[in-house]
Design a protein around this motif. Structure first.
Motif, PDB file in Angstrom:
ATOM      1  N   GLY A 197     -12.393  -3.850  -7.669  1.00 49.29           N
ATOM      2  CA  GLY A 197     -13.192  -2.560  -7.727  1.00 49.29           C
ATOM      3  C   GLY A 197     -13.862  -2.113  -9.234  1.00 49.29           C
TER       4      GLY A 197
ATOM      5  N   GLY B  74      -9.704   2.572  -2.085  1.00 50.66           N
ATOM      6  CA  GLY B  74      -9.171   2.050  -0.489  1.00 50.66           C
ATOM      7  C   GLY B  74      -9.611   0.970   0.198  1.00 50.66           C
ATOM      8  N   LYS B  75     -10.346  -0.021  -0.863  1.00 53.48           N
ATOM      9  CA  LYS B  75     -10.991  -1.115  -0.190  1.00 53.48           C
ATOM     10  C   LYS B  75      -9.958  -1.999   0.392  1.00 53.48           C
ATOM     11  CE  LYS B  75     -12.414  -2.326  -4.259  1.00 53.48           C
ATOM     12  NZ  LYS B  75     -12.266  -1.314  -4.898  1.00 53.48           N
ATOM     13  N   THR B  76      -8.878  -2.427  -0.264  1.00 49.35           N
ATOM     14  CA  THR B  76      -7.801  -3.181   0.230  1.00 49.35           C
ATOM     15  C   THR B  76      -7.263  -2.521   1.322  1.00 49.35           C
ATOM     16  OG1 THR B  76      -7.422  -4.005  -1.930  1.00 49.35           O
ATOM     17  CG2 THR B  76      -5.977  -4.767  -0.333  1.00 49.35           C
TER      18      THR B  76
ATOM     19  N   GLY C  46      -2.419   7.759  -1.667  1.00 55.18           N
ATOM     20  CA  GLY C  46      -3.604   7.583  -1.243  1.00 55.18           C
ATOM     21  C   GLY C  46      -4.591   8.371  -2.206  1.00 55.18           C
TER      22      GLY C  46
ATOM     23  N   ARG D 287       3.098   9.446   9.224  1.00 59.69           N
ATOM     24  CA  ARG D 287       3.152   7.954   9.134  1.00 59.69           C
ATOM     25  C   ARG D 287       4.187   7.545   8.069  1.00 59.69           C
ATOM     26  NH1 ARG D 287      -0.415   5.032   7.130  1.00 59.69           N
ATOM     27  NH2 ARG D 287      -1.751   6.374   6.112  1.00 59.69           N
TER      28      ARG D 287
ATOM     29  N   GLN E  12     -15.214   1.762  -6.065  1.00 59.71           N
ATOM     30  CA  GLN E  12     -14.467   2.061  -7.509  1.00 59.71           C
ATOM     31  C   GLN E  12     -13.127   1.517  -7.063  1.00 59.71           C
ATOM     32  OE1 GLN E  12     -14.099   5.966  -8.218  1.00 59.71           O
ATOM     33  NE2 GLN E  12     -13.229   5.803 -10.224  1.00 59.71           N
TER      34      GLN E  12
ATOM     35  N   ARG F 237      -1.339  -1.790  -7.593  1.00 56.72           N
ATOM     36  CA  ARG F 237      -1.541  -3.369  -7.348  1.00 56.72           C
ATOM     37  C   ARG F 237      -3.031  -3.184  -6.985  1.00 56.72           C
ATOM     38  NH1 ARG F 237       1.468  -7.663  -4.529  1.00 56.72           N
ATOM     39  NH2 ARG F 237      -0.130  -8.890  -3.725  1.00 56.72           N
ATOM     40  N   SER F 238      -3.642  -3.136  -8.096  1.00 58.94           N
ATOM     41  CA  SER F 238      -5.170  -3.438  -8.145  1.00 58.94           C
ATOM     42  C   SER F 238      -5.630  -4.754  -8.106  1.00 58.94           C
ATOM     43  CB  SER F 238      -5.566  -2.851  -9.461  1.00 58.94           C
ATOM     44  OG  SER F 238      -7.036  -3.154  -9.725  1.00 58.94           O
ATOM     45  N   SER F 239      -6.582  -5.038  -7.070  1.00 56.08           N
ATOM     46  CA  SER F 239      -7.041  -6.467  -6.947  1.00 56.08           C
ATOM     47  C   SER F 239      -7.852  -6.772  -8.003  1.00 56.08           C
ATOM     48  CB  SER F 239      -8.055  -6.376  -5.762  1.00 56.08           C
ATOM     49  OG  SER F 239      -7.411  -5.621  -4.699  1.00 56.08           O
TER      50      SER F 239
ATOM     51  N   PRO G 117      -8.671   9.907   1.462  1.00 56.73           N
ATOM     52  CA  PRO G 117      -7.846  11.256   1.595  1.00 56.73           C
ATOM     53  C   PRO G 117      -7.472  11.422   0.081  1.00 56.73           C
ATOM     54  CG  PRO G 117      -6.668   9.786   3.192  1.00 56.73           C
ATOM     55  CD  PRO G 117      -7.778   8.976   2.471  1.00 56.73           C
TER      56      PRO G 117
ATOM     57  N   LEU H  84       1.346   4.900   0.652  1.00 53.90           N
ATOM     58  CA  LEU H  84       0.595   5.692   1.673  1.00 53.90           C
ATOM     59  C   LEU H  84       0.213   7.195   1.376  1.00 53.90           C
ATOM     60  CD1 LEU H  84       1.617   3.937   4.957  1.00 53.90           C
ATOM     61  CD2 LEU H  84      -0.648   3.767   3.638  1.00 53.90           C
ATOM     62  N   SER H  85      -0.483   7.586   1.676  1.00 54.05           N
ATOM     63  CA  SER H  85      -0.821   8.850   1.934  1.00 54.05           C
ATOM     64  C   SER H  85       0.095   9.696   2.829  1.00 54.05           C
ATOM     65  CB  SER H  85      -2.263   9.555   2.259  1.00 54.05           C
ATOM     66  OG  SER H  85      -2.400  10.774   2.152  1.00 54.05           O
TER      67      SER H  85
ATOM     68  N   ARG I 256       0.821  -1.188   0.066  1.00 46.02           N
ATOM     69  CA  ARG I 256       0.047  -0.286  -0.021  1.00 46.02           C
ATOM     70  C   ARG I 256       0.988   1.239   0.033  1.00 46.02           C
ATOM     71  NH1 ARG I 256      -2.787  -1.738  -2.508  1.00 46.02           N
ATOM     72  NH2 ARG I 256      -3.957  -3.598  -1.930  1.00 46.02           N
TER      73      ARG I 256
HETATM   74  N1  ATP Z   1      -7.647   6.304   3.642  1.00 44.72           N
HETATM   75  C1  ATP Z   1      -6.461   5.962   3.028  1.00 44.72           C
HETATM   76  N2  ATP Z   1      -5.530   6.569   3.627  1.00 44.72           N
HETATM   77  C2  ATP Z   1      -4.310   6.560   2.683  1.00 44.72           C
HETATM   78  N3  ATP Z   1      -4.082   5.943   1.705  1.00 44.72           N
HETATM   79  C3  ATP Z   1      -4.930   5.051   1.189  1.00 44.72           C
HETATM   80  C4  ATP Z   1      -6.460   5.155   1.639  1.00 44.72           C
HETATM   81  N4  ATP Z   1      -7.236   4.506   0.903  1.00 44.72           N
HETATM   82  C5  ATP Z   1      -6.492   4.174   0.191  1.00 44.72           C
HETATM   83  N5  ATP Z   1      -5.293   4.423   0.356  1.00 44.72           N
HETATM   84  C6  ATP Z   1      -4.022   4.151  -0.821  1.00 44.72           C
HETATM   85  O1  ATP Z   1      -4.883   4.316  -2.172  1.00 44.72           O
HETATM   86  C7  ATP Z   1      -4.239   3.170  -2.964  1.00 44.72           C
HETATM   87  C8  ATP Z   1      -4.984   2.547  -3.712  1.00 44.72           C
HETATM   88  O2  ATP Z   1      -5.843   1.914  -2.532  1.00 44.72           O
HETATM   89  P1  ATP Z   1      -6.474   0.197  -2.500  1.00 44.72           P
HETATM   90  O3  ATP Z   1      -5.422  -0.455  -3.190  1.00 44.72           O
HETATM   91  O4  ATP Z   1      -6.857   0.182  -1.053  1.00 44.72           O
HETATM   92  O5  ATP Z   1      -7.656   0.307  -3.444  1.00 44.72           O
HETATM   93  P2  ATP Z   1      -8.560  -0.710  -3.901  1.00 44.72           P
HETATM   94  O6  ATP Z   1     -10.051   0.079  -3.811  1.00 44.72           O
HETATM   95  O7  ATP Z   1      -8.609  -2.012  -3.318  1.00 44.72           O
HETATM   96  O8  ATP Z   1      -8.373  -0.561  -5.368  1.00 44.72           O
HETATM   97  P3  ATP Z   1      -8.801  -2.195  -6.337  1.00 44.72           P
HETATM   98  O9  ATP Z   1      -9.830  -2.131  -6.535  1.00 44.72           O
HETATM   99  O10 ATP Z   1      -8.089  -1.651  -7.694  1.00 44.72           O
HETATM  100  O11 ATP Z   1      -7.934  -3.092  -5.881  1.00 44.72           O
HETATM  101  C9  ATP Z   1      -3.114   2.459  -2.108  1.00 44.72           C
HETATM  102  O12 ATP Z   1      -2.034   2.888  -2.344  1.00 44.72           O
HETATM  103  C10 ATP Z   1      -3.715   2.702  -0.799  1.00 44.72           C
HETATM  104  O13 ATP Z   1      -2.449   2.478   0.087  1.00 44.72           O
END
Ligand code: ATP
Length: 795
Positions: free
Chosen positions: A408, A241-243, A83, A43, A237, A347-349, A165, A33-34, A31
């Protein structure tokens, strides 16, 4: 609590696991991070994650093409502002998807030591003594457990919105205290109208995963520990931020690691129970279910069962006894998940992933002298291997905690393979949407329209939960950017619909039949004792009993209730014993559903309810008698007490007699009369059928004759018309020929005139007038034939 403070010490791991994964990052999918945009900027992000960096493959994601050669690549470049994923430069080379484990990985060669099919569940039970203090979250206390038990009773899905964020200004105005969110007017398409205000159970912002877990997941995890099936899933979508919410990272562990800590914390807080925990991890990729804990060569997982009973097979289940064990399982699953770099997410699921924990528990006790639940050895094997048995009268409570990270939804991407996956992802999410819509519609309008569960693997798998069998929490994640407004609105609409879905989760318990029988027997003894006390009271000297007619009726009703309950329990014992007797018959395994029927307290309640209904109908009869009683002449006010008592006792006796008469009627006359009626019905049934067949045949004949008659009438009418025309013609001709014969030499009508001669035509006409109707003749023949066959006179 500082979430990392309690981070457990590395546990001894199998050699291979150590080689692949750092214990502290086992819960840590990659992940980025923001760091700059939010208050959480301080962080630190994880600098190294073996799952995300060392395991990038130059291979296609398709199953067939999964290469067996590991090609390690550099970690993908971090987005400029983590983020806030933005559409990347299309020219940038894509990170190919992570294939399932390579063949040279010994982890996947065979089943692990803790595969449920290899271990004796009795050897791997955990309880409050065996749980390591480092494995638990320190936040689960008695108060919390009590609150968790009492919350969520409204049987609605808990729906929360989490806004990721963003480094650019957000298009949304999220109000956490008011639990509402709305689009800023300047981004609303229709400037003339006000953007709608959406209300949900929780509105969450920022990167703090602990508050998210507490708000949206903790109650559900505790409910699962309390025996309810619980499902927590993240919807939204791509890159919203699901994962991050489900899995988190080193600094912000997500729902899954926190849930597992709470699971162990709950076990530690339950000194009276022992637990068996089984984990499985699967993904639905391009509408095929893959077991993430099985080697790549393993067959795909099939969904079996129908309606609301669905199970997955073959699916590996790993018994876990510590947090380290859970980490190892999750790490194995994570390594096998299909993720890929897309236009939007490094790194999309690319699949929906489901991490499941089956939680079985029973009261602690000595198992050595215990006996196994009768009937259980012969029941069909549980998919996933053996499970905890109810032993020595201790029932087993089973629940499943499912943590689901949905793939997503996304717009078309610039990569062909990703586009193909995207189609599958979008289709199954669409199906999820339409399933939710129908369920919500059915719930709000009291309808029972068909729900298209079967249209996708995801909805089929979730069918039992969505049909009300589980407590559900949905976290809808939102990308707040202006260019994602359409997707975010669609996510909010989905969230709104799922709020309307009605749930009715129940605890699942398997009770030891013998223990249940024992319980019944004890209850019967108890009831008999109460009954004899009441009878004694009823026979007490009259002076001690100054009961009104109403009280006497109540008492008599109570006694009837007791009798009915005793009878019902006796019947239940007989049923249970009958089931038990089947045990010896190996050729015919005892029906597990029958055993469950007899054993489930819920079923017992149903039985009790129907018995109560019967009692109520009898109470109505008694009330009718009471009315009759009240209609009797009243006692003079100055009548002595003894006289009143005598009359009351007499009335009570009368009532009892009448009740006995009613019962006697049913026993002596009702049943025999019904038997006689059945005999008569059986005997006359065949005759009635023959008569009915004959009647039908006669009706068919009658209809046929009616048709023939109708036809004949028409023909006759036609003939009549023709006859009239001919008669007129003949008359006219006669008058003509009379005039002619006097003046010319026409041949006489008695001799045959030559063809073409006017007299020839006249002759033909006359003959036609006299010819009988062919239809009439045919109908007469048919009618005579039927009369002969049916034996009726006439024709
Ligand atoms: N609340 C949050 N705070 C900080 N960073 C976030 C937050 N939510 C998501 N991110 C960051 O945004 C990016 C995308 O998030 P994430 O992979 O969780 O999305 P996803 O919805 O699971 O996408 P996909 O459906 O493509 O797998 C990652 O780098 C993650 O660390």
């Amino acid at each position: 609590m500082n979430s990392t403070a309690n981070e457990p010490q590395p546990q001894p791991q199998p050699q291979q696991t150590k080689r692949l994964l750092r214990p502290s990052s086992l819960f840590t999918p990659t992940r980025t991070l923001s760091t700059s945009s939010s208050s959480e900027s301080s962080r630190s992000s994880t600098p190294f994650n073996p799952l995300s960096t060392a395991r990038k493959f130059k291979a296609s994601l398709s199953l067939e093409a999964r290469t067996r050669t590991i090609v390690k690549t550099k970690p993908p470049a971090l987005p400029s502002l983590s983020g806030t994923p933005t559409k990347k430069d299309p020219a940038r080379s894509k990170t190919p998807g992570t294939p399932r484990q390579a063949e040279d990985d010994p982890l996947q060669d065979d089943r692990s030591e803790m595969d449920v099919s290899r271990v004796d569940p009795e050897d791997v039970l955990i309880d409050w003594e065996t749980v390591e203090p480092v494995d638990i979250s320190g936040e689960v206390d008695e108060n919390f457990l009590r609150a968790a038990k009492n919350s969520d009773k409204n049987d609605k899905v808990l729906v929360s919105i989490r806004v990721r964020p963003s480094d650019v200004s957000s298009a949304w105005e999220a109000q956490m205290s008011a639990k509402s969110i709305k689009l800023l007017p300047q981004h609303h398409r229709n400037a003339a109208t006000v953007p709608p205000l959406f209300h949900f159970d929780e509105i969450l912002t920022g990167s703090d995963n602990k508050s998210v877990y507490n708000a949206v997941a903790r109650n559900h995890v505790c409910a699962a520990m309390d025996g309810y099936n619980s499902v927590i899933f993240a919807y939204g979508q791509t890159a919203s931020g699901k994962t991050f919410t489900l899995s988190g990272d080193d600094d912000q562990p997500g729902i899954i690691p926190r849930a597992m800590k709470d699971v162990f914390a709950c076990i530690r807080r339950m000194p009276a129970r022992e637990y068996l925990l089984r984990c499985s991890y699967l993904e639905i990729y391009n509408e095929t279910i893959h077991d993430l804990l099985a080697p790549p060569s393993a067959p795909t997982v099939q969904l079996q069962g129908s309606g609301e009973t669905v199970w997955l097979t073959p699916l590996r289940e790993e018994v876990v006894t510590s947090l380290a064990g859970v980490r190892a399982v999750i790490a194995r699953g994570w390594a096998a998940r299909r993720t890929a770099s897309t236009d939007w997410n490094d790194r999309s699921s690319r699949s929906h992933s489901v991490f499941r924990v089956v939680i079985e528990s029973r009261e602690r006790g000595d198992t050595s002298g215990g006996r196994q639940t009768p009937g259980l050895p012969s029941r069909p094997p549980t998919p996933g291997g053996p499970r905890l048995q109810s032993i020595g009268g201790r029932s087993v409570q089973t629940s499943v905690l499912s943590l689901i990270d949905l793939a997503g939804s996304e717009k078309a991407t610039s990569d062909k393979e990703r586009t193909r996956e995207g189609k599958f992802i979008n289709t199954s999410l669409l199906t999820l949407g339409s399933v939710i819509s129908t369920l919500a519609e059915n719930a709000s309008k009291g309808k029972s329209d068909h729900v298209p569960f079967r249209n996708s693997k995801l909805t089929r798998m979730l069918q039992p939960s969505l049909s009300g069998d589980a407590r559900i929490s949905v976290i809808c994640t939102l990308n707040p950017d202006v260019n994602a407004v359409a997707e975010s609105t669609s996510t909010l609409l989905f969230a709104q619909r799922i709020k309307k879905v009605q749930l009715n989760a129940k605890k699942k318990e398997v009770v030891d039949t013998d223990a249940l029988l024992e319980r019944y027997r004890q209850e019967i003894e108890e009831l008999k004792k109460r009954l004899s006390e009441k009878e004694k009271e009823a026979e007490a000297p009259e002076k001690n009993r100054r009961l009104s007619a109403r009280e006497q009726l109540d008492e008599s009703k109570a006694m009837k209730d007791l009798n009915a309950r005793i009878k019902q329990l006796t019947n239940l014992i007989l049923t249970s014993q009958t089931v038990g007797e089947n045990r010896g018959d190996e050729s015919r395994p005892a029906s597990p559903s029958k055993v469950d029927f007899d054993m489930t307290p819920y079923q017992l309640q149903q039985e009790l309810l129907s018995a109560r209904r019967e009692i109520e109908s009898q109470a109505t009869q008694i009330l009718a008698l009471e009315v009759a009683l009240l209609a009797r002449p009243e006692l003079p006010p100055d009548a002595p007490e003894s006289e009143k008592d005598r009359l009351l006792a007499e009335q009570a006796r009368n009532i009892r007699e009448l009740e006995m008469v009613i019962k006697g009627y049913e026993d002596n006359l009702g049943a025999p009369l019904r038997a006689v009626r059945e005999d008569v019905e059986r005997e006359w049934g065949a005759r009635l059928a023959t008569e009915e067949a004959r009647h039908k045949e006669a009706e068919a004949w009658a209809a046929e004759l009616a048709r023939a008659l109708e036809k004949e009438k028409k023909a006759k009418q036609q003939l009549e018309d023709e006859r009239r025309v001919l008669a007129a013609f003949v008359t006219k001709f006669d008058s003509l020929t009379a005039g002619l014969s006097s003046s010319s030499s026409l041949p006489s009508l008695s001799s045959t005139p030559p063809r073409g001669h006017p007299n020839y035509l006249l002759r033909v006409c006359r003959r036609s007038l006299n010819r009988p109707c062919a239809w009439i003749s045919a109908a007469c023949v048919q009618s005579r034939a039927y009369s002969r066959r049916s034996g009726t006179a006439g024709g």
